[in-house]
Design a protein around this motif. Structure first.
Motif, mmCIF file in Angstrom:
data_model
loop_
_atom_site.group_PDB
_atom_site.id
_atom_site.type_symbol
_atom_site.label_atom_id
_atom_site.label_comp_id
_atom_site.label_asym_id
_atom_site.label_seq_id
_atom_site.Cartn_x
_atom_site.Cartn_y
_atom_site.Cartn_z
ATOM 1 N N THR A 49 -14.090 -34.895 -30.181
ATOM 2 C CA THR A 49 -15.299 -35.225 -29.278
ATOM 3 C C THR A 49 -15.059 -35.634 -27.835
ATOM 4 N N ILE A 50 -13.422 -35.690 -27.492
ATOM 5 C CA ILE A 50 -13.070 -35.925 -26.218
ATOM 6 C C ILE A 50 -12.470 -34.770 -25.481
ATOM 7 N N THR A 51 -12.854 -34.796 -24.294
ATOM 8 C CA THR A 51 -12.344 -33.755 -23.569
ATOM 9 C C THR A 51 -11.525 -34.230 -22.363
ATOM 10 N N PHE A 117 -17.259 -21.223 -14.156
ATOM 11 C CA PHE A 117 -17.626 -22.608 -14.168
ATOM 12 C C PHE A 117 -16.974 -23.199 -12.545
ATOM 13 N N LEU A 118 -17.816 -24.359 -12.057
ATOM 14 C CA LEU A 118 -17.517 -25.083 -10.808
ATOM 15 C C LEU A 118 -16.601 -26.114 -11.010
ATOM 16 N N ASP A 152 -18.420 -34.201 -15.775
ATOM 17 C CA ASP A 152 -18.997 -32.900 -15.417
ATOM 18 C C ASP A 152 -19.752 -32.987 -13.978
ATOM 19 N N SER A 153 -20.391 -33.879 -13.969
ATOM 20 C CA SER A 153 -21.099 -34.219 -12.514
ATOM 21 C C SER A 153 -20.978 -35.661 -12.006
ATOM 22 N N VAL A 169 -15.998 -32.967 -11.554
ATOM 23 C CA VAL A 169 -15.089 -33.834 -10.645
ATOM 24 C C VAL A 169 -13.629 -33.768 -11.228
ATOM 25 N N TRP A 170 -12.510 -33.867 -10.708
ATOM 26 C CA TRP A 170 -11.295 -33.819 -10.839
ATOM 27 C C TRP A 170 -10.360 -34.303 -9.902
ATOM 28 N N VAL A 171 -9.811 -35.616 -10.192
ATOM 29 C CA VAL A 171 -8.943 -36.337 -8.936
ATOM 30 C C VAL A 171 -7.557 -36.628 -9.695
#
Length: 314
Positions: A49-51, A117-118, A152-153, A169-171
């Motif tokens: 269940t983890i992404t 996807f964004l 995701d947001s 979001v990805w940092v």
């Protein structure tokens, strides 16, 4: 699928930077951060269940002027600029950083499903991490803590009391600092849980070796061109990572042992990190796999290598 110029990108990067003074671990983790920066949010590992995404918060720590932290990071910065990776300014306000993250949005097609996807993928590359974080800047540290899990947001309130939303979001972060500055910058409540549990601290006390002539040979320049070519292929990677049966078997074996044996650190301030250690390991497995293949498959060899890197650093 395009073949790689190098057998393994990380090994090639270590060879390219070998005739320099920074310690091995500094050069290794800089290379890891470069691969992560090129993968962005385009690559994903669904673990139950983890992404998970291949972003990491890496901090090179050592005495001022003795360990060549900046020297270790310079080749990585050069490669990221060659790739056109979006990098945050080294000295920036929280509001400006949020704006940079929002402006880094991009559209990507998942090669596995064909869905579009964004994502907003941004790398923070700071040779003076304490300048970037500021003194006791709890709002920024809270943001970084939120961003690590790649929501995701992410919604925030603007100065004019409106709200704005960042999708995907990805940092990714790599920075350098000294033990003294780290203590003065991070508030007490950030130690143990929160932000520091999401960071990999790479500590060295002195430079790796003395190199009076740090010049690149013709062979080094050829390796650099191969590094560029393979990074272009890594930048093209997109989609879900799969794991082999032997990987799952080895991971289960490790996880049970890890959960029942004594932890590698006794200090209670590492409790938060120990809880997230499997997450760090799985993210590192993705990066290690991408270092040698674009197949998006993680096997037992990748696991053993990622575990070795993590244990060496710890």
């Amino acid at each position: 699928m395009s073949s790689r110029a190098l057998k393994d990108w990380l090994e090639g990067y270590l060879k390219y930077t070998d005739n320099s003074e920074p310690p091995y671990t500094y050069r290794l983790w800089t290379g890891i951060s470069v691969i992560a920066a090129c993968m962005k949010r385009k690559c994903v590992l669904n673990w139950g269940t983890i992404t998970l995404y291949p972003n990491m918060y890496i901090v090179l720590v050592g005495p001022s002027g003795k360990c060549r932290k900046g020297t270790a990071m310079n080749p990585g910065m050069k490669l990221l600029r060659e790739m056109g990776i979006k990098i945050a300014a080294e000295s920036i306000t929280r509001e400006a950083l949020i704006r940079e993250l929002k402006q880094s949005n991009d559209t990507q097609v998942d090669v596995t499903s064909g869905d579009m996807f964004l994502h907003a993928s941004l790398t923070i590359f700071s040779q003076e991490l304490t300048v970037f974080l500021g003194y006791n800047n709890q709002a920024l540290m809270s943001d970084l803590t939120d961003w690590f899990d790649c929501r995701d947001s992410w919604t925030y309130r603007t100065k004019n009391m409106g709200t704005d939303e960042i999708i995907g979001v990805w940092v990714n972060l790599i920075g350098a600092t000294t033990p003294e500055l780290l203590q003065t910058t991070l508030p007490t409540d950030a130690i143990g849980g929160g932000l520091t549990s999401r960071m990999i601290f790479v500590f060295e006390q002195k430079k790796g070796k003395i190199v009076p002539n740090p010049f690149l040979t013709k062979e080094d320049l050829e390796v650099y061109q191969d590094l560029i070519r393979d990074l272009e292929r890594i930048c093209m990677m997109s989609g879900e990572f799969q794991v082999t049966e032997d990987f799952i078997e080895r991971y289960i074996e490790w996880y049970i042992d890890y959960s029942t044996s004594d932890p590698p650190f006794e200090d209670y301030r590492f409790a938060g990190y120990l809880e997230r250690r499997p997450t760090h390991l799985l993210k590192l497995c993705m990066i290690v796999s991408a270092s040698h293949t674009s197949s998006r498959v993680i096997n037992r060899v990748d696991f053993e290598r990622a575990l070795m890197i993590l244990e060496l650093t710890e």
